[in-house]
Motif scaffolding. Structure first.
Motif, PDB file in Angstrom:
ATOM      1  N   LEU A  13      21.146 -40.473 -31.118  1.00  0.00           N
ATOM      2  CA  LEU A  13      21.148 -39.807 -29.816  1.00  0.00           C
ATOM      3  C   LEU A  13      22.069 -40.566 -28.857  1.00  0.00           C
ATOM      4  N   THR A  14      23.243 -39.982 -28.597  1.00  0.00           N
ATOM      5  CA  THR A  14      24.202 -40.652 -27.724  1.00  0.00           C
ATOM      6  C   THR A  14      23.924 -40.395 -26.247  1.00  0.00           C
ATOM      7  N   ASP A  15      23.402 -39.208 -25.931  1.00  0.00           N
ATOM      8  CA  ASP A  15      23.109 -38.898 -24.531  1.00  0.00           C
ATOM      9  C   ASP A  15      22.189 -37.673 -24.500  1.00  0.00           C
ATOM     10  N   LEU A  16      20.915 -37.903 -24.295  1.00  0.00           N
ATOM     11  CA  LEU A  16      19.934 -36.826 -24.319  1.00  0.00           C
ATOM     12  C   LEU A  16      18.917 -37.037 -23.215  1.00  0.00           C
ATOM     13  N   GLU A  17      18.733 -36.011 -22.393  1.00  0.00           N
ATOM     14  CA  GLU A  17      17.725 -36.069 -21.336  1.00  0.00           C
ATOM     15  C   GLU A  17      16.722 -34.950 -21.539  1.00  0.00           C
ATOM     16  N   LEU A  18      15.436 -35.306 -21.498  1.00  0.00           N
ATOM     17  CA  LEU A  18      14.369 -34.350 -21.770  1.00  0.00           C
ATOM     18  C   LEU A  18      13.349 -34.358 -20.638  1.00  0.00           C
ATOM     19  N   PRO A  19      12.992 -33.180 -20.108  1.00  0.00           N
ATOM     20  CA  PRO A  19      11.832 -33.100 -19.219  1.00  0.00           C
ATOM     21  C   PRO A  19      10.567 -33.134 -20.069  1.00  0.00           C
ATOM     22  N   LEU A  20       9.559 -33.851 -19.616  1.00  0.00           N
ATOM     23  CA  LEU A  20       8.316 -33.979 -20.383  1.00  0.00           C
ATOM     24  C   LEU A  20       7.142 -33.487 -19.558  1.00  0.00           C
ATOM     25  N   THR A  21       6.178 -32.888 -20.242  1.00  0.00           N
ATOM     26  CA  THR A  21       4.947 -32.422 -19.606  1.00  0.00           C
ATOM     27  C   THR A  21       3.769 -33.172 -20.226  1.00  0.00           C
ATOM     28  N   LEU A  26       8.201 -31.040 -29.801  1.00  0.00           N
ATOM     29  CA  LEU A  26       9.612 -31.038 -30.161  1.00  0.00           C
ATOM     30  C   LEU A  26       9.812 -30.329 -31.488  1.00  0.00           C
ATOM     31  N   GLY A  27      10.809 -29.440 -31.553  1.00  0.00           N
ATOM     32  CA  GLY A  27      11.148 -28.747 -32.779  1.00  0.00           C
ATOM     33  C   GLY A  27      12.632 -28.841 -33.048  1.00  0.00           C
ATOM     34  N   GLY A  28      13.031 -28.405 -34.238  1.00  0.00           N
ATOM     35  CA  GLY A  28      14.440 -28.449 -34.620  1.00  0.00           C
ATOM     36  C   GLY A  28      14.585 -28.797 -36.086  1.00  0.00           C
ATOM     37  N   ARG A  29      15.803 -28.689 -36.584  1.00  0.00           N
ATOM     38  CA  ARG A  29      16.067 -28.952 -37.997  1.00  0.00           C
ATOM     39  C   ARG A  29      15.863 -30.426 -38.343  1.00  0.00           C
ATOM     40  N   ASN A  30      15.823 -30.706 -39.638  1.00  0.00           N
ATOM     41  CA  ASN A  30      15.769 -32.086 -40.095  1.00  0.00           C
ATOM     42  C   ASN A  30      16.990 -32.856 -39.586  1.00  0.00           C
ATOM     43  N   ASN A  31      16.762 -34.128 -39.289  1.00  0.00           N
ATOM     44  CA  ASN A  31      17.847 -35.045 -38.910  1.00  0.00           C
ATOM     45  C   ASN A  31      18.482 -34.701 -37.564  1.00  0.00           C
ATOM     46  N   VAL A  32      17.739 -33.967 -36.715  1.00  0.00           N
ATOM     47  CA  VAL A  32      18.280 -33.662 -35.393  1.00  0.00           C
ATOM     48  C   VAL A  32      17.861 -34.707 -34.360  1.00  0.00           C
ATOM     49  N   GLY A  33      16.862 -35.532 -34.693  1.00  0.00           N
ATOM     50  CA  GLY A  33      16.487 -36.623 -33.801  1.00  0.00           C
ATOM     51  C   GLY A  33      15.117 -36.526 -33.167  1.00  0.00           C
ATOM     52  N   LYS A  34      14.240 -35.667 -33.708  1.00  0.00           N
ATOM     53  CA  LYS A  34      12.899 -35.521 -33.109  1.00  0.00           C
ATOM     54  C   LYS A  34      12.114 -36.827 -33.205  1.00  0.00           C
ATOM     55  N   SER A  35      12.067 -37.418 -34.394  1.00  0.00           N
ATOM     56  CA  SER A  35      11.340 -38.683 -34.555  1.00  0.00           C
ATOM     57  C   SER A  35      12.008 -39.806 -33.774  1.00  0.00           C
ATOM     58  N   GLY A 337      28.226 -32.680 -33.004  1.00  0.00           N
ATOM     59  CA  GLY A 337      27.831 -34.088 -33.042  1.00  0.00           C
ATOM     60  C   GLY A 337      26.940 -34.525 -31.907  1.00  0.00           C
ATOM     61  N   VAL A 338      26.639 -33.623 -30.965  1.00  0.00           N
ATOM     62  CA  VAL A 338      25.794 -33.959 -29.814  1.00  0.00           C
ATOM     63  C   VAL A 338      24.503 -33.151 -29.890  1.00  0.00           C
ATOM     64  N   VAL A 339      23.370 -33.796 -29.639  1.00  0.00           N
ATOM     65  CA  VAL A 339      22.077 -33.112 -29.654  1.00  0.00           C
ATOM     66  C   VAL A 339      21.863 -32.435 -28.304  1.00  0.00           C
ATOM     67  N   VAL A 340      21.588 -31.132 -28.361  1.00  0.00           N
ATOM     68  CA  VAL A 340      21.407 -30.327 -27.154  1.00  0.00           C
ATOM     69  C   VAL A 340      19.986 -29.770 -27.141  1.00  0.00           C
ATOM     70  N   PRO A 341      19.226 -29.986 -26.061  1.00  0.00           N
ATOM     71  CA  PRO A 341      17.860 -29.470 -25.993  1.00  0.00           C
ATOM     72  C   PRO A 341      17.793 -28.096 -25.311  1.00  0.00           C
ATOM     73  N   LYS A 342      16.927 -27.250 -25.809  1.00  0.00           N
ATOM     74  CA  LYS A 342      16.581 -26.007 -25.152  1.00  0.00           C
ATOM     75  C   LYS A 342      15.117 -26.099 -24.761  1.00  0.00           C
ATOM     76  N   VAL A 343      14.830 -26.041 -23.468  1.00  0.00           N
ATOM     77  CA  VAL A 343      13.485 -26.283 -22.964  1.00  0.00           C
ATOM     78  C   VAL A 343      12.791 -24.956 -22.678  1.00  0.00           C
ATOM     79  N   TYR A 344      11.563 -24.825 -23.195  1.00  0.00           N
ATOM     80  CA  TYR A 344      10.755 -23.633 -22.984  1.00  0.00           C
ATOM     81  C   TYR A 344       9.474 -24.018 -22.253  1.00  0.00           C
ATOM     82  N   ASP A 345       9.240 -23.437 -21.083  1.00  0.00           N
ATOM     83  CA  ASP A 345       7.906 -23.561 -20.522  1.00  0.00           C
ATOM     84  C   ASP A 345       6.991 -22.594 -21.278  1.00  0.00           C
TER      85      ASP A 345
END
Length: 360
Positions: A13-21, A26-35, A337-345
């Protein structure tokens, strides 16, 4: 509670910002960086531990790395983006409208004075200053900053084939206790028993039982019994003798471990890798109900990961109404090469499921 978390140059993860509740999935394919997000959150809280970067390698089955202490490339570079030690790791959390940042920087030739040993912390030698000349050493510098003020600065160095740990600035209090449940390191029966014992001391054991009964109403009571020298949680299911909780099945044991870890990380955070592991889809609504209610009971923020579509569907089923504002889902994708988050309320999440969008 952490309101947002910004990760720079940590592993993949080179640059990732996540809003947290309160409850973030967290979801996504394998090796995307969830863990990796969970490991970054743990490292942020684990800032007083000299081995904070090595610990995640152990979780991933790389315990042999501990024997490579004399090589910073083997010891530390796996935690830096693209194995590039020249780019500092930055972990920034927004808490109560203030930014707290942990910066980890590699210094290849940091001057270290020859030291006198003062003790051990996290497997590293705690040292005190002497008047002897300094010597250059491969060093990891950690700085903890709150609101623009440095409260903690430490140096972990490889010196004479050993790790040495120096605290150069410390105005910070002890970091809150947090927990991480993952598939590679099975939760310790002794730690679970110790945690339950702490709750029992303060008369809160019925709280754990109430949540576990959502999944298995046969359980009348829980208690700690020593098997040899190991304390183990046992359950009374009305058969004339108590059973180790592990024998009640993976689902009950998994929920029990989650609730206990939430209790012992009260007013802090629990991270759960593969939150639905060991759980049949038919019990997932009750598990989500228990997690949501326990998060308020213990003031515990929960961050989980999943690949399971049923986990998403049952979260929507169980958390609608009372807990909608507590929940968010983040789909992580790698683009160029960059991880992009899609946030769902919760509302957008429910609509996406209704439209059969691929969220996993």
């Amino acid at each position: 509670m952490i309101e947002s978390f910004h990760i720079k140059n940590f592993k993949g993860l080179t640059d990732l910002e996540l809003p947290l509740t309160r409850l973030t999935l967290l979801g996504g394919r394998n090796n995307v960086g969830k863990s990796t997000v969970l490991e970054a959150l743990f490292a942020f809280h684990d800032r007083f531990n000299p081995q904070l970067l090595v610990r995640s390698a152990v979780w991933r089955g790389m315990g042999a790395l501990l024997g490579a202490l004399v090589d910073p490339d083997l010891l530390w570079s796996p935690s830096f983006a693209n194995y590039d030690l020249s780019k500092p790791i930055e972990l920034a959390a927004r808490i109560d409208d203030a930014t707290q940042t942990v910066t980890i920087k590699y210094l290849p030739n940091h001057p270290i004075s020859l030291q006198t040993n003062q003790g051990i912390a996290g497997g590293a030698i705690i040292t005190g200053q002497t008047d002897q000349p300094s010597t250059p050493a491969a060093t990891l510098q950690l700085t903890y900053n709150v609101g623009g003020k440095d409260l903690l600065r430490t140096h972990t160095s490889i010196l004479n084939g050993q790790l040495t740990y120096n605290v150069d600035l410390s105005e910070a209090s002890t970091a809150p206790r947090i927990g991480l449940l993952n598939l590679r390191a099975h939760e310790s029966e002794a730690v679970m028993a110790q945690g339950y014992g702490q709750l029992d001391i303060y008369g809160r054991q019925d709280t754990v039982l109430r949540f576990v009964n959502l999944l298995d109403p046969r359980i009348k009571a829980l208690s700690v019994v020593a098997i040899g020298n190991v304390p183990v949680i046992h359950a009374d299911v009305g058969m004339g003798r108590k059973l180790p909780a592990a024998y009640l099945g993976d689902g009950v044991h998994r929920l029990l471990s989650i609730i206990i870890y939430m209790a012992i990380t009260e007013n802090s955070m629990l991270m759960i890798d593969e939150i639905d592991s060991g759980l049949h889809y038919s019990v997932l609504p009750k598990v989500w109900q228990a997690i949501a209610e326990a998060s308020h009971e213990f003031g515990c923020q929960v961050i989980g990961t999943t690949h399971n579509y049923e986990c998403l569907v049952t979260a929507n089923e169980a958390l609608g109404g009372k807990h909608e504002s507590d929940f968010s889902f983040i789909r992580m994708d790698r683009r160029g090469g960059v991880v992009v988050p899609k946030v769902y309320d919760f509302e957008l999440f429910a609509e996406a499921l209704k439209s059969n969008l691929e969220l996993r």
